[in-house]
Enzyme design. Sequence first.
Site, short mmCIF file in Angstrom:
data_model
loop_
_atom_site.label_atom_id
_atom_site.label_comp_id
_atom_site.label_asym_id
_atom_site.label_seq_id
_atom_site.Cartn_x
_atom_site.Cartn_y
_atom_site.Cartn_z
N ARG A 187 0.11 7.64 -3.15
CA ARG A 187 0.82 8.81 -1.89
C ARG A 187 1.90 9.02 -2.17
O ARG A 187 2.78 10.27 -2.49
CB ARG A 187 0.87 8.01 -0.16
CG ARG A 187 -0.79 8.71 0.07
CD ARG A 187 -1.28 8.17 0.98
NE ARG A 187 -1.17 6.68 1.49
CZ ARG A 187 -1.58 6.03 1.72
NH1 ARG A 187 -1.79 6.16 2.98
NH2 ARG A 187 -1.52 5.14 2.42
N ASN A 245 -10.79 -2.75 -6.16
CA ASN A 245 -9.29 -1.33 -7.34
C ASN A 245 -10.27 -1.55 -8.56
O ASN A 245 -10.14 -0.46 -9.39
CB ASN A 245 -8.66 -2.42 -7.23
CG ASN A 245 -8.08 -1.84 -6.08
OD1 ASN A 245 -6.58 -2.84 -5.85
ND2 ASN A 245 -7.51 -1.70 -4.96
N ARG A 298 -5.12 -0.99 9.02
CA ARG A 298 -6.45 -2.27 8.48
C ARG A 298 -6.37 -3.47 8.15
O ARG A 298 -5.38 -3.59 7.04
CB ARG A 298 -7.43 -1.29 8.16
CG ARG A 298 -7.54 -1.03 7.00
CD ARG A 298 -9.12 -0.33 6.31
NE ARG A 298 -8.53 0.93 5.36
CZ ARG A 298 -8.35 2.59 6.10
NH1 ARG A 298 -7.85 2.85 6.79
NH2 ARG A 298 -7.92 2.84 4.97
N ASP A 308 1.22 -1.47 -0.39
CA ASP A 308 0.18 0.05 0.01
C ASP A 308 0.75 1.21 0.14
O ASP A 308 2.28 1.86 0.47
CB ASP A 308 -0.77 -0.10 1.40
CG ASP A 308 -2.17 1.09 0.97
OD1 ASP A 308 -2.82 0.92 0.31
OD2 ASP A 308 -2.81 0.86 2.21
C1 FPP Z 1 -2.08 0.23 -3.54
O1 FPP Z 1 -1.33 1.25 -3.27
C2 FPP Z 1 -1.68 -0.57 -4.45
C3 FPP Z 1 -2.38 -1.54 -5.32
C4 FPP Z 1 -3.60 -1.06 -5.33
C5 FPP Z 1 -1.86 -2.04 -6.48
C6 FPP Z 1 -0.26 -2.57 -5.90
C7 FPP Z 1 0.09 -3.19 -6.83
C8 FPP Z 1 1.51 -2.86 -7.64
C9 FPP Z 1 2.75 -3.01 -6.21
C10 FPP Z 1 2.76 -3.17 -9.03
C11 FPP Z 1 2.02 -4.61 -8.87
C12 FPP Z 1 2.35 -5.32 -9.38
C13 FPP Z 1 2.24 -6.52 -9.99
C14 FPP Z 1 2.67 -7.33 -10.44
C15 FPP Z 1 0.55 -6.92 -11.12
P1 FPP Z 1 -2.23 2.75 -3.44
O2 FPP Z 1 -2.60 3.21 -4.66
O3 FPP Z 1 -3.96 2.22 -3.37
O4 FPP Z 1 -1.40 3.98 -3.00
P2 FPP Z 1 -2.86 4.93 -1.62
O5 FPP Z 1 -3.32 4.34 -0.45
O6 FPP Z 1 -1.21 5.78 -1.87
O7 FPP Z 1 -3.34 5.56 -2.97
#
Ligand code: FPP
Length: 242
Positions: A26, A70, A196, A22
């Site tokens: 940000r 998502n 969480r 996560d």
């Molecule tokens: C959460 O951060 C992350 C995700 C929803 C995507 C995770 C994906 C990767 C780490 C790269 C992809 C790798 C593969 C193998 C598919 P967020 O976007 O919710 O961050 P935020 O809470 O800061 O907005």
Amino acid sequence: MGSKQKLLPRERLPRHVAIIMDGNGRWARRRGMPRQMGHQRGAKVFREISLYCADRGLQVLTVYAFSTENWSRPQKEIDTIMDLLRDYLRDALTIFRDKNVRVHFLGDVSVLAKDIQDMIRETEESMHVHDGMILNIAINYGARAEIVRGVQQIAWDVKSGKLPLDAINADLLSQKLYTAGQPDPDLIIRPSGELRLSNFLLWQSAYSELWFSDVLWPDFKVADLEQAFWDYDRRNRRFGGV
Ligand code: FPP
């Protein structure tokens, strides 16, 4: 990792570590970049951490890459994550050729693009013989949907007379989940300051130790992982006993 950091002995490591990757968005926003750049950087960190875990001798590593929720994100962001998954699947066999890693997917992959589904099938099939670390990648995964799916399978078996009602127990439901046959996560790691589980491994996490950090996933380092291992080692796991 700083060369001074002492490593927790291998036999004291958690067998199964699960990570909610996560904070990508940000991380990018703080640098004035589009969110997609955060995912690109996050994917690089994922490659590093997964390789490190394989070398470190973990039994199972599970990462949350894309949740059933998502899909509500902007299409451009979804496309980026799917492209990163394509890149990863293209490289997975080379990356893990000598590591004996077995990649496995958690979630309903039937709604993904056809080419991704094909690559997932090929990857899972060609790595099936590997008996090193299992790398679970949760894509279009939600724990409640996973449990409902398991309950439906059990209900079907009861309805068709294959299963007596009193044969239903917790072990049976565990065997109907995507993680069937694997140990439950000993340690769940969530960076980025959120406290969480967000519909991740709800059944399997009944006795998991939780470790949170303010570090955003794109900044997450092997040293953070080792810190989590040491903290885990200090926990007194009683599993409901005294
Ligand atoms: C959460 O951060 C992350 C995700 C929803 C995507 C995770 C994906 C990767 C780490 C790269 C992809 C790798 C593969 C193998 C598919 P967020 O976007 O919710 O961050 P935020 O809470 O800061 O907005």
